[in-house]
Design a protein around this motif. Structure first.
Motif, PDB file in Angstrom:
ATOM      1  N   ARG A 131       0.643  -1.151  -0.028  1.00  0.00           N
ATOM      2  CA  ARG A 131      -0.190  -0.001  -0.064  1.00  0.00           C
ATOM      3  C   ARG A 131       0.967   1.320   0.070  1.00  0.00           C
ATOM      4  N   PRO A 132       1.771   1.444  -1.004  1.00  0.00           N
ATOM      5  CA  PRO A 132       2.599   2.589  -1.107  1.00  0.00           C
ATOM      6  C   PRO A 132       1.844   3.867  -1.461  1.00  0.00           C
ATOM      7  N   ILE A 133       2.623   5.063  -0.790  1.00  0.00           N
ATOM      8  CA  ILE A 133       2.061   6.263  -1.372  1.00  0.00           C
ATOM      9  C   ILE A 133       2.942   7.186  -1.952  1.00  0.00           C
ATOM     10  N   TYR A 134       2.826   8.245  -2.325  1.00  0.00           N
ATOM     11  CA  TYR A 134       3.882   9.275  -2.820  1.00  0.00           C
ATOM     12  C   TYR A 134       3.482  10.644  -2.530  1.00  0.00           C
ATOM     13  N   VAL A 135       4.487  11.304  -2.301  1.00  0.00           N
ATOM     14  CA  VAL A 135       4.344  12.940  -2.046  1.00  0.00           C
ATOM     15  C   VAL A 135       5.262  13.623  -3.438  1.00  0.00           C
ATOM     16  N   LYS A 136       4.546  14.697  -3.815  1.00  0.00           N
ATOM     17  CA  LYS A 136       5.044  15.139  -5.047  1.00  0.00           C
ATOM     18  C   LYS A 136       5.181  16.632  -4.450  1.00  0.00           C
TER      19      LYS A 136
END
Length: 235
Positions: A131-136
């Motif tokens: 369940r990965p997330i990303y921040v931009k």
């Protein structure tokens, strides 16, 4: 599918030269062509947002929304090996709008910096490899999974960025033959817009060219025809 740059160039010159109204240099044409292409391209997203906000869009505006989405789809692409530097995956240089980001074959959930701060302080909802997330941000994209927010490095499962790219610069390339510019397909770059936009592209370039050659009638005629075409498309 694309719009061949040469017929547009020839049509613009033919209209300008009619009744000796002037001539547009290839450099000026290319400048205006790119301005017009980007203007039409960015208008897609504005129009799509407007139609999606309208009540009843699921039926009454479905066809219009579908047409706009189809035009945008011409610019959809992906980067399966983005550059990794200083804990960030760099966005492709031609990225206009990031779509889906995949970690292996798992879609990452986008979060804002504020949301990330809340997640980091809470054991609930922590990201994981499943369940990965990303921040931009301005540096690029930081992808986070297991191991208490340790950055996912390129050695892990590959990162794939699906995105909408910015249109490539239009170029009417030519070879100078005895002082006459002759079209050169090998150095030219076509418009990347849907072929249905060809008339609109021509009219918008003429509107700008009318100001260039200081012929108000060219500008007014092109602007009026452009307005009429937009009204017909909106019906």
């Amino acid at each position: 599918m694309a719009i061949n740059v040469d017929p547009v160039y020839q049509r613009v010159q033919a209209i300008l030269n009619k009744e000796q109204r002037g001539f547009l240099s290839p450099q000026k044409f290319n400048l205006y062509a790119n301005h017009v292409q980007l203007d039409i391209f960015e208008q897609y997203f504005y129009d799509l947002a407007q139609y999606l906000r309208m009540p009843g869009n699921s039926s009454e505006y479905a066809d219009v929304i579908s047409i706009i989405e189809q035009k945008i789809s011409l610019f959809e692409t992906e980067d399966s090996s983005p550059t990794y530097l200083a804990n960030y995956f760099k966005l492709p240089i031609d990225c206009y709008r990031l779509g889906i980001l995949l970690y292996g074959n798992i879609e990452c959930t986008p979060v804002t910096k504020k949301e990330y701060g809340h997640i980091a302080m809470s054991p609930i909802g922590k990201p994981s490899d499943a369940r990965p997330i990303y921040v931009k941000d301005i540096n690029g994209v930081k992808v986070l999974g297991t191991n208490q927010f340790t950055d996912i490095a390129p050695s892990a499962d590959p990162i794939t960025m699906q995105y909408v790219k910015t249109p490539a610069n239009v170029v009417w390339g030519y070879t100078d033959i005895l002082g006459v510019e002759s079209y050169n397909a090998s150095t030219s770059v076509n418009f990347e817009l849907d072929p249905s936009e060809e008339t609109d592209v021509t009219l918008k370039i003429l509107a700008l060219a009318g100001l260039e050659v200081k012929d108000l009638s060219v500008y007014q005629t092109a602007a009026q025809e452009d307005g009429m075409e937009n009204q017909q498309e909106a019906r």
